[in-house]
Design a protein around this motif. Structure first.
Motif, PDB file in Angstrom:
ATOM      1  N   LYS A 557      85.007  12.292   3.820  1.00  0.00           N
ATOM      2  CA  LYS A 557      84.982  12.191   5.274  1.00  0.00           C
ATOM      3  C   LYS A 557      84.608  10.785   5.748  1.00  0.00           C
ATOM      4  CE  LYS A 557      85.619  16.647   5.175  1.00  0.00           C
ATOM      5  NZ  LYS A 557      86.986  17.201   5.384  1.00  0.00           N
ATOM      6  N   LEU A 558      85.253   9.793   5.168  1.00  0.00           N
ATOM      7  CA  LEU A 558      84.967   8.394   5.529  1.00  0.00           C
ATOM      8  C   LEU A 558      86.078   7.874   6.439  1.00  0.00           C
ATOM      9  CD1 LEU A 558      83.866   7.116   1.988  1.00  0.00           C
ATOM     10  CD2 LEU A 558      82.398   7.916   3.858  1.00  0.00           C
ATOM     11  N   GLU A 559      86.141   8.452   7.630  1.00  0.00           N
ATOM     12  CA  GLU A 559      87.226   8.123   8.544  1.00  0.00           C
ATOM     13  C   GLU A 559      87.204   6.648   8.959  1.00  0.00           C
ATOM     14  OE1 GLU A 559      89.526  10.260   9.129  1.00  0.00           O
ATOM     15  OE2 GLU A 559      88.514  11.916   8.109  1.00  0.00           O
ATOM     16  N   HIS A 560      86.025   6.037   8.973  1.00  0.00           N
ATOM     17  CA  HIS A 560      85.925   4.641   9.421  1.00  0.00           C
ATOM     18  C   HIS A 560      86.549   3.660   8.427  1.00  0.00           C
ATOM     19  CE1 HIS A 560      82.498   5.285   6.745  1.00  0.00           C
ATOM     20  NE2 HIS A 560      82.446   3.965   6.574  1.00  0.00           N
ATOM     21  N   LEU A 561      86.875   4.137   7.221  1.00  0.00           N
ATOM     22  CA  LEU A 561      87.484   3.253   6.217  1.00  0.00           C
ATOM     23  C   LEU A 561      89.012   3.322   6.211  1.00  0.00           C
ATOM     24  CD1 LEU A 561      85.071   3.804   3.162  1.00  0.00           C
ATOM     25  CD2 LEU A 561      85.077   1.931   4.824  1.00  0.00           C
ATOM     26  N   LYS A 562      89.585   4.154   7.099  1.00  0.00           N
ATOM     27  CA  LYS A 562      91.052   4.269   7.094  1.00  0.00           C
ATOM     28  C   LYS A 562      91.748   2.966   7.504  1.00  0.00           C
ATOM     29  CE  LYS A 562      91.885   9.204   7.707  1.00  0.00           C
ATOM     30  NZ  LYS A 562      92.552  10.232   8.547  1.00  0.00           N
ATOM     31  N   SER A 563      91.013   2.142   8.204  1.00  0.00           N
ATOM     32  CA  SER A 563      91.622   0.893   8.693  1.00  0.00           C
ATOM     33  C   SER A 563      91.979  -0.059   7.555  1.00  0.00           C
ATOM     34  CB  SER A 563      90.681   0.190   9.666  1.00  0.00           C
ATOM     35  OG  SER A 563      89.443  -0.108   9.021  1.00  0.00           O
ATOM     36  N   MET A 564      91.374   0.103   6.393  1.00  0.00           N
ATOM     37  CA  MET A 564      91.649  -0.820   5.280  1.00  0.00           C
ATOM     38  C   MET A 564      92.971  -0.487   4.583  1.00  0.00           C
ATOM     39  SD  MET A 564      89.246   0.421   2.099  1.00  0.00           S
ATOM     40  CE  MET A 564      87.744  -0.003   2.958  1.00  0.00           C
ATOM     41  N   ILE A 565      93.529   0.691   4.840  1.00  0.00           N
ATOM     42  CA  ILE A 565      94.776   1.076   4.166  1.00  0.00           C
ATOM     43  C   ILE A 565      95.952   0.364   4.829  1.00  0.00           C
ATOM     44  CG2 ILE A 565      96.290   3.002   3.569  1.00  0.00           C
ATOM     45  CD1 ILE A 565      93.878   4.809   3.609  1.00  0.00           C
TER      46      ILE A 565
END
Length: 565
Positions: A557-565
């Motif tokens: 549940k690490l939604e804040h890391l989706k930006s790195m994809i």
């Protein structure tokens, strides 16, 4: 007396009469035979009737006569036209000959050129043996130095491995009985001394991103350096004597090419018919090799090919910098430089790769890769971009890298208790061997774009990474050290390998490595190391393992890391 004189007169008169009678009879006979031999002319008999003659018969015979005369006239007309054409052709030939150089001058030039070429070939044939000897002498010196460094490195690796194994086992006896106490200690101290000296040099130069084991360890002792330089200077001195007794017209490449340039300008047709552009690379080969005797493309600051006199002379001769693409196809001399590279430069580079190049040396590898790119770019200007010499060079590079992977890579595994202390001999030795393998991986991947990608991936990923490096990474606890090692591995990978990957999956050879990164990310996340976890995920993104990153983000549940994809 009177009677006797009358008798003589009577006799003479009788003889005269007889002669007259004989002569008269002979003339009569000749006239008769002549008359018989002449045919008698037919006499016209008016009583004989002639065939009737009318106007049609006369007209027909006149027509036939006219037709015959017309045929003869046409034949004469054709002959006349042919003669006139021959006359015009002869006039044009005369004009061309009057405009062209005098035949005697042309003959003198060709004869002088023939004599010059014969003398040049004889001179080069005579000097070829000396050139081969000098070239071989320099190459043997470089080969012996490279073999000496390689043998020392392998011996020290065996000795240090045996020594560390000896410490690990706690046995007081020397391993294998090869080296006893003082001798083994002395060799290890010499190796450690060179390592310390390199470290001091790096500290003075401000080089921080370095790990023990990433040096080539190719330093020679002062005595070895002196002996090598002395021997090399002697050979170079001999090379200067090869053409000392030869006139510049027969050993100066620029002057030789000027001779052929004169031929080309005066008589371009005969120049092309003689296939001079095909002959020049072989003719110039001995002279170029003399200039390359002191050329070592593996050394730092080696002389670029473009800066050598022979290169500039050929480039000027062929007009490579000035010629346009439209003229390039028409001028056969544009092929001279690419053919010189194929016939002379590439075989010499192959000899360096085979006997002198150290695949573990990053500086040597970078120099060689840069040289190959430059040379292949010049060779691509040729119509025959792919050559046998180029294939031989690349095959030799692959062969040497395979040999280095098989012989130079050794990463020992020790019990966890032996390597927990980072200052222990076991830990230091293992770390040095790991970083040495990483260095070789980096050098192998430098060849991407020159060597076929499948071959580079097989050597670098399938053999080095999966067979050696990954085993050490799996035995290294997740943390800063493991992240640093993995980051260095990812930094070595060519970015173009991942440009066309659109499925969200990485290369097949990196699947096991990506699984290791995923396990590290899980352990780091459980231990609340968020920055380290993000660093691991960034490595997965770089190798395009996007499905793995997406699954990890959804799992935790690490939604804040989706930006790195």
């Amino acid at each position: 007396s009177d009677e006797s004189s009358e008798d003589e007169a009577q006799i003479k008169w009788e003889e005269q009469q007889i002669k007259k009678a004989v002569k008269l009879s002979q003339e009569t006979y000749d006239d008769a035979s002549l008359h018989k031999s002449q045919p008698t002319k037919p006499k016209f008999d008016p009583s004989v009737s002639l065939p009737p003659v009318n106007l049609e018969i006369v007209k027909k015979r006149l027509t036939e006569r006219i037709t015959s005369l017309q045929d003869v006239h046409r034949a004469h007309q054709r002959e006349y036209e042919k003669y006139m054409e021959d006359i015009e052709s002869s006039k044009m030939t005369v004009q061309e000959l009057e405009k062209s150089s005098d035949a005697a001058v042309n003959y003198k030039f060709y004869r002088a050129m023939k004599t010059y070429v014969e003398n040049l070939v004889n001179c080069l044939n005579e000097k070829l043996k000396y050139i081969n000897d000098v070239e071989l002498a320099v190459h043997l010196l470089l080969q012996q130095r490279a073999m000496r460094v390689l043998k020392r490195r392998q011996d020290e690796l065996k000795n240090e491995s045996a020594y560390v194994q000896h410490l690990t086992s706690g046995n007081d006896k020397a391993t294998n009985g090869k080296l006893e106490g003082d001798e083994k200690t002395q060799l290890l101290e010499m190796c450690e001394h060179r390592r310390t000296c390199r470290q001091q040099v790096r500290e003075c130069s401000g080089e921080a991103d370095h790990h023990e084991g990433m040096s080539s360890d190719d330093e020679l002792t002062p005595t070895e350096v002196t002996e090598f330089q002395k021997s090399k200077d002697n050979v170079l001195e001999d090379s200067k004597k090869v053409f000392e007794d030869v006139h510049a017209d027969f050993c100066d490449i620029r002057k030789i090419l000027l001779k052929f340039q004169e031929w080309k300008e005066k008589f371009p047709d005969s120049y092309c018919d003689a296939y001079i552009s095909f002959c020049l690379p072989k003719l110039l080969n001995p002279l170029i090799r003399v200039q390359l005797i002191n050329w070592n493309p593996l050394e730092q600051n080696f002389t670029e090919l473009e800066e050598m006199p022979w290169f500039r002379a050929i480039e000027e001769f062929s007009g490579a910098k000035k010629v346009s693409e439209s003229k390039r196809d028409d001028d056969p001399d544009q092929e001279v430089l690419p053919r010189v590279i194929e016939k002379t430069i590439l075989p010499k580079m192959t000899a360096f790769v085979k006997s002198v190049w150290d695949p573990l040396s990053t500086s040597q590898t970078k120099n060689l890769v840069q040289l190959c790119n430059d040379v292949f770019e010049k060779q691509d200007l040729s119509k025959n971009g792919c050559s046998r010499a180029k294939e031989d060079l690349i095959n030799m590079v692959v062969l040497r890298m395979k040999k280095s992977v098989e012989e130079d890579v050794f990463i020992p595994l020790y019990p966890k208790s032996s390597v927990e202390d980072k200052s222990s001999p076991c830990s230091k030795f293992q770390e040095r061997r790991f970083w040495s393998a990483v260095k070789l991986l980096s050098n192998v991947l430098l060849w991407d774009g020159i060597v076929q990608e499948d071959t580079v991936r097989d050597l670098g990923l399938s053999k080095l990474l999966n067979r050696y490096l990954l085993l050490n990474l799996l035995n290294t606890p997740p943390g800063p050290d493991n992240i640093e090692k993995c980051n260095k591995v990812v930094a070595c990978l060519p970015g173009r390998w991942f440009q066309d990957l659109k499925s969200g999956s990485t290369l097949p050879e990196l699947l096991n490595f990506c699984q290791h990164l995923l396990q590290c990310a899980r352990v780091l996340h459980k231990n609340n190391h968020s920055e380290e976890t993000k660093a691991v995920l960034l490595m997965l993104v770089k190798v395009k393992a996007l499905h793995v990153v997406e699954g990890f983000i959804e799992e935790y549940k690490l939604e804040h890391l989706k930006s790195m994809i």
